[in-house]
Design a protein around this motif. Sequence first.
Motif, PDB file in Angstrom:
ATOM      1  N   ILE A 248       1.622  -8.687   5.946  1.00 53.79           N
ATOM      2  CA  ILE A 248       1.519  -9.358   4.651  1.00 53.79           C
ATOM      3  C   ILE A 248       2.571 -10.446   4.511  1.00 53.79           C
ATOM      4  O   ILE A 248       2.362 -11.448   3.813  1.00 53.79           O
ATOM      5  CB  ILE A 248       1.655  -8.321   3.510  1.00 53.79           C
ATOM      6  CG1 ILE A 248       0.435  -7.393   3.513  1.00 53.79           C
ATOM      7  CG2 ILE A 248       1.774  -9.009   2.155  1.00 53.79           C
ATOM      8  CD1 ILE A 248       0.553  -6.238   2.560  1.00 53.79           C
TER       9      ILE A 248
ATOM     10  N   LEU B  93       0.060  -9.551  -2.720  1.00 57.53           N
ATOM     11  CA  LEU B  93      -0.521  -8.393  -2.049  1.00 57.53           C
ATOM     12  C   LEU B  93      -2.035  -8.516  -2.042  1.00 57.53           C
ATOM     13  O   LEU B  93      -2.628  -8.993  -3.017  1.00 57.53           O
ATOM     14  CB  LEU B  93      -0.112  -7.104  -2.761  1.00 57.53           C
ATOM     15  CG  LEU B  93       1.381  -6.814  -2.892  1.00 57.53           C
ATOM     16  CD1 LEU B  93       1.598  -5.478  -3.598  1.00 57.53           C
ATOM     17  CD2 LEU B  93       2.059  -6.784  -1.534  1.00 57.53           C
TER      18      LEU B  93
ATOM     19  N   PHE C 273      -4.696  -3.532  -1.108  1.00 54.76           N
ATOM     20  CA  PHE C 273      -3.435  -3.119  -0.490  1.00 54.76           C
ATOM     21  C   PHE C 273      -3.301  -1.600  -0.442  1.00 54.76           C
ATOM     22  O   PHE C 273      -2.904  -1.027   0.584  1.00 54.76           O
ATOM     23  CB  PHE C 273      -2.248  -3.712  -1.252  1.00 54.76           C
ATOM     24  CG  PHE C 273      -0.917  -3.160  -0.819  1.00 54.76           C
ATOM     25  CD1 PHE C 273      -0.354  -3.546   0.387  1.00 54.76           C
ATOM     26  CD2 PHE C 273      -0.225  -2.237  -1.607  1.00 54.76           C
ATOM     27  CE1 PHE C 273       0.865  -3.027   0.799  1.00 54.76           C
ATOM     28  CE2 PHE C 273       0.992  -1.718  -1.206  1.00 54.76           C
ATOM     29  CZ  PHE C 273       1.542  -2.111   0.001  1.00 54.76           C
TER      30      PHE C 273
ATOM     31  N   GLN D  86      -5.480  -0.213   2.292  1.00 52.44           N
ATOM     32  CA  GLN D  86      -4.914  -0.483   3.612  1.00 52.44           C
ATOM     33  C   GLN D  86      -3.692   0.395   3.865  1.00 52.44           C
ATOM     34  O   GLN D  86      -3.500   0.909   4.972  1.00 52.44           O
ATOM     35  CB  GLN D  86      -4.518  -1.956   3.724  1.00 52.44           C
ATOM     36  CG  GLN D  86      -5.685  -2.924   3.741  1.00 52.44           C
ATOM     37  CD  GLN D  86      -5.220  -4.346   4.032  1.00 52.44           C
ATOM     38  OE1 GLN D  86      -4.456  -4.586   4.970  1.00 52.44           O
ATOM     39  NE2 GLN D  86      -5.672  -5.294   3.216  1.00 52.44           N
TER      40      GLN D  86
END
Length: 441
Positions: free
Chosen positions: A152, A197, A201, A204
């Motif tokens: 990220i 984000l 998120f 994940q």
Amino acid sequence: MEFVIKISQFLLSLSLLIVLHELGHFIPAKLFKTRVEKFYLFFDVKFSLFKKKIGDTEYGIGWLPLGGYVKISGMIDESMDKEQMAQPPKPWEFRSKPAWQRLIIMLGGVTVNFILAYFIYVFLAFGYGDTTTKVSSLKDGYWIENQLLKDIGFQTGDKILKVNDLKVINDSDIRSNIIGAETITIQRNGVEKVITLPEDFLGQFSSAESRQLFERRIPFMIGAVADSSLNKTADVKPEDIIIAIEGQKLRYFDQADAIMDNYKNETLSVDLLRDNDTITRELKVDEKGNFGFYPGLDYKRFAEMGYYDIATQTYTFGESWAEGGRDFVETVTKYGVQLKAIFTPSTGAYKGVGGFKAIFDIFPPVWSWQAFWVLTAFLSIMLGVLNLLPIPALDGGHVMFLLYEMISGRAPSEKFLERAQLAGFIILIIMVLSANINDWI
């Protein structure tokens, strides 16, 4: 031994919550002269581990530790006792009582859950106070090990300034506000940067190999030596801290990999801090670039060494009631945000919903009464909130139909309630199975 400690905490917490929740239904039922046929900890499918009848009620312990129940006469519940419901209503039955009494009986369980959590937070505040770490004291930022965070855009050394628009004051603010976060503001090398984000998120993160988020940077303290370590017979002790490798200073654990990758299968000169003395040992590095040590943690000592500042706030007994209330409201609010994320498919948060193994895993491998009560308070809130969901077979489903009856002046038919109860039970089975499958995938 660790398993025994974890399972003991898990079962004690679960049993306490179940008994008190069901007691919340039992007491008002008795006050309104409603017959309670059974009061069970765990489910007695086919047989009970223990049972004893006192008066009209059979008290017992079932063998299936998936919850507990009270069986109230004249109530359409998970027992689906159609034979009893086919008989004319009796004065002591649930269905013969005024709607407001039935509503109080059904809300009794979750009410006890919330009251219990509040009292736990009060006594935690009084007994332990609050221990916090100011993010401003983390001079070299956070340790980023999770590959998802790296992808990220986060890096080790980043300082966290804001989660969304909320200024981060304490280290705990990050984890407690990460659910529902869209942006995180960091400072890297003196420059502020906003990292966005991904919408999924949480999904994940739930699927990632590592569950670490933003970890405090700590020294390389030796916790234990692995049985497979090349340094099994080396003169090292738990709580020794590695401060240099081949003359290269090592302040943080996360700096070790970059150094040791260059010395695979070699023997190195390592400086250790033992108590207040510096000693040197020759240690072997394996083919993966490791010494074979499990890391040790001693947050109090790390604070004394200047890695961060720990502040402890104590409360008088009177002050603890307000502080406990603040902790209770904050936890309920944040769990509500979490639940909203779970029921929003685009966030992917549903992937992280766990079952009994997930609950078991959150208990520490060492006995800590503080950790036990913190987790029990949270689980009590979780149980209360989940039971309020308007799903037939849950307390919230019964409350929903009772409110409809009180507003409209007419009750749903027993046939309808039976079908709704069955549908709700199927929904619950699917939810429980899905959560427990998530534990293993």
